[in-house]
Enzyme design. Structure first.
Site, mmCIF file in Angstrom:
data_model
loop_
_atom_site.group_PDB
_atom_site.id
_atom_site.type_symbol
_atom_site.label_atom_id
_atom_site.label_comp_id
_atom_site.label_asym_id
_atom_site.label_seq_id
_atom_site.Cartn_x
_atom_site.Cartn_y
_atom_site.Cartn_z
ATOM 1 C CB SER A 143 -83.713 -73.904 -22.629
ATOM 2 O OG SER A 143 -82.774 -74.901 -22.292
ATOM 3 C CE1 TYR A 156 -82.331 -75.510 -27.789
ATOM 4 C CE2 TYR A 156 -81.127 -75.640 -25.723
ATOM 5 C CZ TYR A 156 -82.316 -75.680 -26.416
ATOM 6 O OH TYR A 156 -83.492 -75.890 -25.732
#
Length: 285
Positions: A143, A156
């Site tokens: 990501s 996250y």
């Protein structure tokens, strides 16, 4: 012929979002694909759409036995395993540490790290013998949050930074027998499961929520140099490249950033070329 003609791939979390887009693209490129997910209905739709090119398995990537079963399933179904894509993931609704209840912090950590970090390691462990046998490829869905803050909350961001470390270390450990690479998408029009530490749906399951609010398109376009809020399909060519024996044979430990240019945002302006077309071609061009 496609770039993955004759290859066999296994994709975790392939039922929806970026995972589903990778499945579609790999089939288009000539691969036979085993798709795992915890959602049987999504897997049934994939079988309906792709027929004998795919085989599916309800599987939870957080467990070593589930990963070993998935690898064995691929070999039984298609005779070998060339590509393993550790794609299953979990978000955190951009929840900041100050907003997580004290009694939920440890649970939130465990749930996010179990799928974003532990499942990657378990997938690599389970797939390694077969990937060594075929001199194959191990690929991780990272990501923009593997590099920059504020693409999620603390759980996250930390988990995706950790997954980047896995790619680098396993790229070293597995060379020269298995290539280990990753793709790091930016803001994408998809949804992602969040830990039940942050809430549950009516059935008591971890909810799935859009990774951006309803005004996501304009917000993501505003802060990205390419003014782009990506579709899942926008990233799939990168997954094909790092999987391909002919197109990416010298790549390992590599991360392809598919994030609409977040790494070239300026301090004064998000993008320097907003008026470039007018400056070059004149008003109204």
């Amino acid at each position: 012929m496609g770039w993955l003609e004759g290859e066999v791939a296994l994709i975790t979390g392939g039922g929806s979002g970026i995972g589903r887009a990778i499945v579609d693209r790999y089939v288009h490129e000539g691969a036979r694909v085993v798709v795992t997910d915890v959602d049987a209905e999504l897997l049934a739709q994939i079988r309906k759409d792709h027929g004998e090119a795919v085989s599916t398995l309800v599987s939870d990537a957080r467990y070593i036995e589930a990963n070993k079963e998935a690898v064995a399933h691929a070999v039984a179904a298609f005779g070998k395993l060339d590509i393993f894509v550790a794609n299953a993931g979990m978000g955190d609704m951009f929840t900041e540490l100050v907003d997580i209840a004290d009694e939920k912090v440890a649970d939130a950590y465990t749930q996010v790290f179990d799928i974003n970090v532990k499942a990657v390691i378990l997938g690599a462990k389970a797939a390694l013998p077969e990937l060594v046998r075929t001199k194959g490829a191990f690929i991780v869905t990272l990501s923009n949050s593997s590099f920059y803050p504020d693409g999620g909350g603390v759980m996250y961001i930390a988990s995706k930074h950790a997954a980047l470390g896995i790619v680098r270390q396993l790229g070293h450990e597995f060379a020269p027998w298995v290539r280990v690479n990753a793709v790091a998408p930016g803001g994408t029009k998809t949804n992602i499961r969040i830990p039940d530490a942050y809430g549950k749906d009516e059935e008591g399951n971890a909810i799935r929520a859009h990774s951006h609010p309803s005004n996501a398109d304009s917000e993501v376009e505003r802060v990205t140099p390419l003014r782009r809020h990506s579709d899942p399909e926008d990233h799939t060519a990168a997954f094909v490249l790092v999987a391909s024996r002919t197109q990416g044979p010298a790549m390992t430990g590599t991360v392809i950033k598919s994030d609409a240019g977040l790494g070239v945002r300026g301090l004064r302006r998000v993008r320097g070329g907003d008026d470039l077309r007018t400056r070059l071609l004149g008003p109204g061009a």
